[in-house]
Structure formats: C-alpha cells, structure tokens
Design an enzyme around this catalytic site. Sequence first.
Site, PDB file in Angstrom:
ATOM      1  N   ALA A  85       0.845  -1.200   0.000  1.00  0.00           N
ATOM      2  CA  ALA A  85       0.000   0.000   0.000  1.00  0.00           C
ATOM      3  C   ALA A  85       0.878   1.248   0.000  1.00  0.00           C
ATOM      4  CB  ALA A  85      -0.895   0.003   1.227  1.00  0.00           C
ATOM      5  N   LYS A  86       0.409   2.292  -0.655  1.00  0.00           N
ATOM      6  CA  LYS A  86       1.086   3.587  -0.529  1.00  0.00           C
ATOM      7  C   LYS A  86       0.385   4.280   0.632  1.00  0.00           C
ATOM      8  CE  LYS A  86       2.817   7.428  -3.306  1.00  0.00           C
ATOM      9  NZ  LYS A  86       4.195   7.428  -2.860  1.00  0.00           N
TER      10      LYS A  86
END
Length: 298
Positions: free
Chosen positions: A157-158
């Site tokens: 995930a960013k």
Amino acid sequence: MALPFDQHDGEIWYDGAFVPWKDAKLHVLSHGLHYASAVFEGERAYGGEIFECEAHTNRLFASAAAMGYAIPYSKDAVSAAKRATLSRMGLTEAYVRPVAWRGSEMMGVSAQTNTIHLAIAVWAWPSYFDPALRERGLTLDISEWRRPDPRTAPCHAKAAGLYMICTLSKHTAEAKGCHDALMLDYRGHVAEATGANVFFLKDGVLHTPTPDCFLDGITRRTVIGLARARGVEVVQRTILPEEMEGFEECFLTGTAVEVTPVGQIGPYTFRVGDLTKALMGDYQAAVQPPHAALREVA
Ligand code: PMP
C-alpha cells in the site's frame, strides 16, 4: 524559504467539491493523523495529461482496501476529479496528490464507522534535471531502517504509516550530506530508496529487486518495458548488498525522481553510463502525451 504548502493559491478538490486552497483543512482529531489511516498517490502531469492516471487511481483504491476501507467514489469519478483539478489549476506540468483518510467519528484504534475523506491537490512541478547530477549521479546512504516483513505491515500500500521510516532514513542521509538513502528489507536484501525503486546494470543486463515487500512502482514497470523495448534483459531477483561492488550503473525510478542516476551508495560507486542516460531519455519521451501503453504488466 519556499512558500509553505498550506499557503499556496488555487483550489483543492475536497470530498467532492472545490474549496479555496487555504481552506482545505481537517480537524486535529482525525483518525488519519493519529493512527496513520491515510493512503495517497504521487502522480505527474506532462503536457496537460496525467501520466498513468488510471494506474494511480487503481493503486489508490488498492491501498485503501489494504487499510480496510473503500474510497467512497468510483474509480472513474476519482480519475475525472484529478483531471478536473489539474485543469482548474491551469497547469500542464504538475504534481498530482490525492490523499484519503479516516475522519473523526471514532477517535481510537478502532474506527469502524469513520467517514472516509478524499482530497486532491495539484501543484506546479516542472520536470527538471540538475545538470551536475546528470554527470555525477546521486549519493545514497545505506539506511539502518529496513523495509518491513509483509506480515508486519501492508507493504504494497502507498500508506502514510510506511513513510515513517523513509523520513527517518532520509533525514539521517541528509545529515551525512547524502541525497537519499537505500533501504534494505527485513531479510537484508536490497529493496528501494525512500521514495523510489532501484535498478543496477551489470554486463548489459539490468537487475532490480523483486518487489515482494515494497512498492512495485508504476515508473519501475514503465522503465522495465522501455528497457525491454531496447532489447535489454531485465532480471527481477533477490539482490544482496555486497553485490553492489560489481554493478556498473545504478539509477532510481519514481514519479518524482523519474529516472535519476546514482553515483554512490555507501562505499559502492557507479558510473553514469550510456544505458542510464538512454533510459532517462526514453522515459522523458514516454511521459509526453499521447501516452502509449508501454507499461510492463507484471
Ligand atoms: N517506493 C516508494 C517508497 C515510493 O514512495 C515511490 C513513489 N511513489 C516509489 C517506490 C515509486 O513508485 P512510482 O513509480 O509509482 O511513483
């Protein structure tokens, strides 16, 4: 001192409507601030078009899903909002920053009922390259912080929380006079820089770490496609730090850094060679509209 980011002029898309830039605020009791339940994107527009707009929208939605929530708009609506913000700001060469976070209904670890907010800011960021760095490349420290085990954090995930160790690594690197830091992963393998992926050249073959515990960058995939289009073999594999001794060229890839040569990582030195320079040029050509579907599909 540059103008602080909360003092710019213009408008920000905030929960479905444009608001004056300086009014795009959130309450201090927001879950996203205290518990890092924020996800974001970093995108660039060239010639008035956002490069890989849909790929970034997809990643934003995937990052939110990894955090256990859904962005309360369709993907098409978010892509359209990004384009509308770019045009409302009257910019063609720009950075695009969507950010989603959990709001204030519950203020504890559990936040099951919190509203999900989304904002999109766009600011001028012309593509530039320091001519001195074109010759010498960046200098990277090797960070003490490691990219976490996939069982420790949602590593693909960013997500805001994953940048805590990036800021710590980058501050330490800057204190030593370096531009950035290379991070190893939890196993001690070469992983990535604090906001970019890394590639190495040896004997005509490009080597880049397998993205099994860090972001598989959109630029990374584009550059793999560009290298292969040149007939260059690209190997994604485990890379040990001591292997850097024998690598000839090194560069970083990322939306912000684009393709940037690296001259030194800790004790290891690299030359800014022909392939790095060629891929810098190829990338600059690829990002100009109209965009071809060049991205490597993993
Ligand atoms: N790794 C990290 C930690 C990053 O922040 C970024 C920038 N988003 C990248 C890699 C490169 O990703 P992209 O090419 O999609 O910008």
